[in-house]
Scaffold this motif. Structure first.
Motif, PDB file in Angstrom:
ATOM      1  N   ASP A   1       0.826  -1.217   0.000  1.00 21.19           N
ATOM      2  CA  ASP A   1       0.000   0.000   0.000  1.00 21.19           C
ATOM      3  C   ASP A   1       0.853   1.256   0.000  1.00 21.19           C
ATOM      4  OD1 ASP A   1      -2.437  -1.471   0.138  1.00 21.19           O
ATOM      5  OD2 ASP A   1      -2.110  -1.771   2.285  1.00 21.19           O
ATOM      6  N   ILE A   2       1.877   1.262  -0.833  1.00 20.05           N
ATOM      7  CA  ILE A   2       2.754   2.419  -0.958  1.00 20.05           C
ATOM      8  C   ILE A   2       2.472   3.086  -2.298  1.00 20.05           C
ATOM      9  CG2 ILE A   2       5.165   3.178  -1.169  1.00 20.05           C
ATOM     10  CD1 ILE A   2       5.900   0.760   0.592  1.00 20.05           C
ATOM     11  N   PRO A   3       2.131   4.388  -2.304  1.00 15.50           N
ATOM     12  CA  PRO A   3       1.849   5.045  -3.580  1.00 15.50           C
ATOM     13  C   PRO A   3       3.095   5.087  -4.457  1.00 15.50           C
ATOM     14  CG  PRO A   3       1.974   6.651  -1.788  1.00 15.50           C
ATOM     15  CD  PRO A   3       1.990   5.294  -1.155  1.00 15.50           C
ATOM     16  N   ALA A   4       2.924   4.703  -5.739  1.00 15.00           N
ATOM     17  CA  ALA A   4       4.066   4.679  -6.658  1.00 15.00           C
ATOM     18  C   ALA A   4       3.676   5.283  -8.005  1.00 15.00           C
ATOM     19  CB  ALA A   4       4.573   3.255  -6.831  1.00 15.00           C
ATOM     20  N   GLU A   5       2.784   6.290  -7.951  1.00 22.67           N
ATOM     21  CA  GLU A   5       2.399   6.944  -9.204  1.00 22.67           C
ATOM     22  C   GLU A   5       3.582   7.637  -9.853  1.00 22.67           C
ATOM     23  OE1 GLU A   5       0.889   7.462  -6.339  1.00 22.67           O
ATOM     24  OE2 GLU A   5      -1.136   6.622  -6.544  1.00 22.67           O
ATOM     25  N   HIS A   6       4.497   8.144  -9.014  1.00 27.51           N
ATOM     26  CA  HIS A   6       5.659   8.851  -9.538  1.00 27.51           C
ATOM     27  C   HIS A   6       6.932   8.210  -9.002  1.00 27.51           C
ATOM     28  CE1 HIS A   6       3.138  11.984 -11.195  1.00 27.51           C
ATOM     29  NE2 HIS A   6       2.527  12.111 -10.029  1.00 27.51           N
ATOM     30  N   ILE A   7       7.731   7.689  -9.918  1.00 30.21           N
ATOM     31  CA  ILE A   7       9.055   7.160  -9.595  1.00 30.21           C
ATOM     32  C   ILE A   7      10.038   7.908 -10.488  1.00 30.21           C
ATOM     33  CG2 ILE A   7      10.547   5.136  -9.493  1.00 30.21           C
ATOM     34  CD1 ILE A   7       8.001   3.420  -9.344  1.00 30.21           C
ATOM     35  N   TYR A   8      10.937   8.642  -9.880  1.00 28.69           N
ATOM     36  CA  TYR A   8      11.800   9.527 -10.643  1.00 28.69           C
ATOM     37  C   TYR A   8      13.222   8.986 -10.760  1.00 28.69           C
ATOM     38  CZ  TYR A   8       8.134  13.052 -10.316  1.00 28.69           C
ATOM     39  OH  TYR A   8       6.944  13.728 -10.424  1.00 28.69           O
ATOM     40  N   VAL A   9      13.847   9.316 -11.883  1.00 29.48           N
ATOM     41  CA  VAL A   9      15.266   9.033 -12.121  1.00 29.48           C
ATOM     42  C   VAL A   9      15.976  10.371 -12.262  1.00 29.48           C
ATOM     43  CG1 VAL A   9      16.960   7.946 -13.628  1.00 29.48           C
ATOM     44  CG2 VAL A   9      14.701   6.894 -13.327  1.00 29.48           C
ATOM     45  N   PHE A  10      17.101  10.547 -11.556  1.00 29.31           N
ATOM     46  CA  PHE A  10      17.864  11.792 -11.692  1.00 29.31           C
ATOM     47  C   PHE A  10      19.284  11.495 -12.172  1.00 29.31           C
ATOM     48  CE2 PHE A  10      18.169  10.391  -7.327  1.00 29.31           C
ATOM     49  CZ  PHE A  10      19.458  10.680  -6.904  1.00 29.31           C
ATOM     50  N   ASP A  11      19.854  12.447 -12.894  1.00 25.33           N
ATOM     51  CA  ASP A  11      21.096  12.239 -13.647  1.00 25.33           C
ATOM     52  C   ASP A  11      22.349  12.531 -12.807  1.00 25.33           C
ATOM     53  OD1 ASP A  11      20.464  14.936 -13.510  1.00 25.33           O
ATOM     54  OD2 ASP A  11      21.328  15.406 -15.467  1.00 25.33           O
ATOM     55  N   GLN A  12      22.555  11.750 -11.768  1.00 23.12           N
ATOM     56  CA  GLN A  12      23.711  11.982 -10.913  1.00 23.12           C
ATOM     57  C   GLN A  12      25.023  11.543 -11.563  1.00 23.12           C
ATOM     58  OE1 GLN A  12      23.699  10.140  -6.920  1.00 23.12           O
ATOM     59  NE2 GLN A  12      24.235  12.164  -6.148  1.00 23.12           N
ATOM     60  N   SER A  13      24.943  10.816 -12.659  1.00 21.17           N
ATOM     61  CA  SER A  13      26.162  10.368 -13.328  1.00 21.17           C
ATOM     62  C   SER A  13      26.998  11.539 -13.816  1.00 21.17           C
ATOM     63  CB  SER A  13      25.815   9.455 -14.507  1.00 21.17           C
ATOM     64  OG  SER A  13      24.993  10.132 -15.439  1.00 21.17           O
ATOM     65  N   LYS A  14      26.396  12.708 -13.978  1.00 17.79           N
ATOM     66  CA  LYS A  14      27.179  13.868 -14.403  1.00 17.79           C
ATOM     67  C   LYS A  14      28.086  14.363 -13.276  1.00 17.79           C
ATOM     68  CE  LYS A  14      23.917  17.579 -13.177  1.00 17.79           C
ATOM     69  NZ  LYS A  14      23.104  18.681 -13.692  1.00 17.79           N
ATOM     70  N   GLN A  15      27.795  13.923 -12.041  1.00 21.52           N
ATOM     71  CA  GLN A  15      28.589  14.343 -10.890  1.00 21.52           C
ATOM     72  C   GLN A  15      29.519  13.248 -10.395  1.00 21.52           C
ATOM     73  OE1 GLN A  15      24.887  15.008  -9.275  1.00 21.52           O
ATOM     74  NE2 GLN A  15      24.884  17.243  -9.492  1.00 21.52           N
ATOM     75  N   ASN A  16      29.018  12.024 -10.290  1.00 17.46           N
ATOM     76  CA  ASN A  16      29.829  10.922  -9.780  1.00 17.46           C
ATOM     77  C   ASN A  16      29.213   9.590 -10.180  1.00 17.46           C
ATOM     78  OD1 ASN A  16      27.816  10.152  -7.645  1.00 17.46           O
ATOM     79  ND2 ASN A  16      28.375  12.145  -6.813  1.00 17.46           N
ATOM     80  N   LYS A  17      29.897   8.497  -9.813  1.00 17.88           N
ATOM     81  CA  LYS A  17      29.431   7.155 -10.168  1.00 17.88           C
ATOM     82  C   LYS A  17      28.676   6.471  -9.030  1.00 17.88           C
ATOM     83  CE  LYS A  17      33.209   6.170 -13.435  1.00 17.88           C
ATOM     84  NZ  LYS A  17      34.015   7.384 -13.211  1.00 17.88           N
ATOM     85  N   ARG A  18      28.434   7.151  -7.935  1.00 22.18           N
ATOM     86  CA  ARG A  18      27.797   6.529  -6.781  1.00 22.18           C
ATOM     87  C   ARG A  18      26.362   6.129  -7.099  1.00 22.18           C
ATOM     88  NH1 ARG A  18      29.838   9.906  -1.447  1.00 22.18           N
ATOM     89  NH2 ARG A  18      31.971  10.297  -2.156  1.00 22.18           N
ATOM     90  N   ILE A  19      25.987   4.963  -6.623  1.00 21.99           N
ATOM     91  CA  ILE A  19      24.604   4.517  -6.771  1.00 21.99           C
ATOM     92  C   ILE A  19      23.817   4.995  -5.550  1.00 21.99           C
ATOM     93  CG2 ILE A  19      25.190   2.539  -8.181  1.00 21.99           C
ATOM     94  CD1 ILE A  19      24.920   0.776  -5.715  1.00 21.99           C
ATOM     95  N   SER A  20      22.606   5.455  -5.777  1.00 23.16           N
ATOM     96  CA  SER A  20      21.815   5.932  -4.644  1.00 23.16           C
ATOM     97  C   SER A  20      20.354   6.056  -5.042  1.00 23.16           C
ATOM     98  CB  SER A  20      22.324   7.293  -4.138  1.00 23.16           C
ATOM     99  OG  SER A  20      22.052   8.315  -5.081  1.00 23.16           O
ATOM    100  N   ALA A  21      19.525   6.162  -4.024  1.00 22.12           N
ATOM    101  CA  ALA A  21      18.106   6.445  -4.175  1.00 22.12           C
ATOM    102  C   ALA A  21      17.673   7.141  -2.901  1.00 22.12           C
ATOM    103  CB  ALA A  21      17.305   5.164  -4.391  1.00 22.12           C
ATOM    104  N   ASN A  22      16.512   7.760  -2.903  1.00 26.13           N
ATOM    105  CA  ASN A  22      16.070   8.459  -1.709  1.00 26.13           C
ATOM    106  C   ASN A  22      14.577   8.660  -1.713  1.00 26.13           C
ATOM    107  OD1 ASN A  22      15.394  11.296  -2.851  1.00 26.13           O
ATOM    108  ND2 ASN A  22      17.473  10.912  -3.626  1.00 26.13           N
ATOM    109  N   VAL A  23      14.053   8.875  -0.523  1.00 26.72           N
ATOM    110  CA  VAL A  23      12.682   9.339  -0.345  1.00 26.72           C
ATOM    111  C   VAL A  23      12.772  10.796   0.058  1.00 26.72           C
ATOM    112  CG1 VAL A  23      10.550   9.123   0.966  1.00 26.72           C
ATOM    113  CG2 VAL A  23      11.839   7.086   0.380  1.00 26.72           C
ATOM    114  N   SER A  24      12.084  11.664  -0.648  1.00 24.54           N
ATOM    115  CA  SER A  24      12.136  13.090  -0.340  1.00 24.54           C
ATOM    116  C   SER A  24      10.743  13.676  -0.400  1.00 24.54           C
ATOM    117  CB  SER A  24      13.063  13.825  -1.327  1.00 24.54           C
ATOM    118  OG  SER A  24      12.593  13.672  -2.657  1.00 24.54           O
ATOM    119  N   GLY A  25      10.635  14.892   0.109  1.00 24.79           N
ATOM    120  CA  GLY A  25       9.360  15.586   0.067  1.00 24.79           C
ATOM    121  C   GLY A  25       8.463  15.268   1.244  1.00 24.79           C
TER     122      GLY A  25
END
Length: 414
Positions: free
Chosen positions: A205-229
């Motif tokens: 029961d977790i809303p997943a209407e919006h799942i975003y990808v952001f272009d962190q590869s322009k800064q570094n190679k680290r893998i990550s994800a986050n919950v924000s807002g």
């Protein structure tokens, strides 16, 4: 593509399975990872001392009082005087500490191959951050000093409320107005991967209407994800490195972890933890700062705590407090991260994906610290702790768990 070898070794043993993963990081790669992370321990200390030194210089040479005097000639309104003082304090502090910022944020990261930006791109993002600080810091400081003037004994309590209010506003607006200044956010494209993520979310029961990808590869190679807002702006985001450098099992493991943060209300827990630490820090500051000002205020040109020229005094007290509280802060956040790990394992059911991600994070996190070291300096469970948790989950929840030996060199895969 990453390949794994399945070892037919009879009964599944948690420690053997854990060691199979940990032993894939050896030699120069492990030494580099350890050196980078252990160096960060000293950065905590030296960073605080650099800040204290700058604040002491602003007091010793009466620069803070001179700024406040200039602000009083500009306006007679107390909040404007405070805002001008805070603006100049932020700008001067940023300029004086620029060599330290360049070393820690650019030179050191380049030395360990953890930054892909050139100096111009990196400096541009630093400039954006400074511009935001020059707007936000004066607002926060002006609000806190208004509280100090109105409640000189209990201002620390009301000041905590002010900080909490600004934190909540920042959490709501951050994903919409701040994060896009540094990275481009796009919806994860439709396909089998998104379908699997949405299926895991729907099950809990977790809303997943919006799942975003952001272009962190322009800064570094680290893998990550986050919950924000917060509220209408809450979202789960993953970076493009996670999509490009890992397999589907690893992505699902990471997304399960992030869903855990959402489902377990960790945003509120972490806000509460931080506000609690700030409340205690402001209380200590409210008792120590007046003593310092009574003793040295005339020499510094600081009249009282409510004088905006006292800002470096308050900053020294609060900075030292937060350094002392680092182990407590790390332990509380690490507890929340461990809870999210457990949720993610149950939700995604990808223990080997989780273990592989934990090993990949060794690019910038020491993989196998001692128990005391982990308690003091880690705000996430160590890689060894996470791999062991994954293997224990595997033993407890799968009918026929298999020993998996990662293929040699998989940590270097892109």
């Amino acid at each position: 593509m990453l390949e794994l070898l399945v070892a037919a070794t009879g009964a599944f043993d948690v420690e053997t399975a854990t060691r199979a993963y940990l032993d894939t990081l050896q030699g120069p790669a492990r030494a580099k990872s350890d050196a980078y992370f252990e160096g960060g321990y000293w950065l905590l200390l030296w960073g605080t001392l650099v800040g204290v030194l700058v604040d002491w210089l602003l007091l010793r040479f009466r620069i803070a009082s001179a700024i406040r005097g200039f602000a009083e000639r500009v306006s007679k309104r107390a909040w404007i005087v405070t805002a001008i003082t805070a603006f100049a304090y932020t700008l001067i502090g940023s300029i004086v500490t620029l060599p330290w910022t360049i070393y820690t944020g650019y030179v050191r990261e380049k030395r360990y191959d953890l930054l892909d930006q050139d100096f111009g791109a990196w400096a541009g993002e630093q400039a954006i951050g400074l511009a935001m600080a020059l707007v936000l810091v004066p607002l926060v400081v002006a609000a806190i000093y208004a509280v100090i003037r109105r409640a000189p004994r209990s201002w620390w309590l009301w000041g905590t409320g002010v900080i909490g209010l600004f934190m909540l506003v920042g959490m709501v607006l951050g994903p919409v107005f701040i994060a896009p200044l540094f990275n481009e956010y796009t919806e994860l494209e439709a396909g089998p991967l998104r379908d699997r993520i949405e299926a895991v979310a729907a099950k809990h029961d977790i809303p997943a209407e919006h799942i975003y990808v952001f272009d962190q590869s322009k800064q570094n190679k680290r893998i990550s994800a986050n919950v924000s807002g917060l509220g209408p702006t809450i979202r789960i985001s993953l970076n493009d490195n996670l999509l490009e450098r890992t397999g589907e099992d690893e992505i699902l493991a990471v997304m399960g972890h992030e869903m855990g943060h959402y489902k377990l209300n960790h945003i509120w827990w972490i806000v509460g933890i931080m506000l609690g630490l700030f409340a205690l820090g402001l209380f200590v500051t409210s008792r120590v700062a007046p003593v310092l000002i009574r003793r040295f205020g005339e020499r510094w040109g600081v009249r009282e705590v409510g004088d905006p020229a006292s800002l470096p005094v308050l900053a020294i007290c609060l900075g030292l407090w937060m350094l002392a509280m680092t182990p407590a802060q790390n332990s509380l956040i690490r507890w929340a991260e461990s809870e999210a790990d457990a949720f993610g394992l149950d939700a995604a059911r990808e223990p080997d994906g989780f273990a592989k991600v934990a090993m990949r994070l060794s690019e910038y996190r020491k993989i196998e610290p001692g128990a005391l070291e982990e308690m003091l300096f880690f705000d996430h469970p160590s890689g060894a702790t996470r791999v062991r948790m994954a293997m224990q989950w595997k033993a407890d929840n799968l009918a026929d768990p298999q020993m998996v030996v990662p293929d040699e060199g998989y940590l270097e895969s892109e």
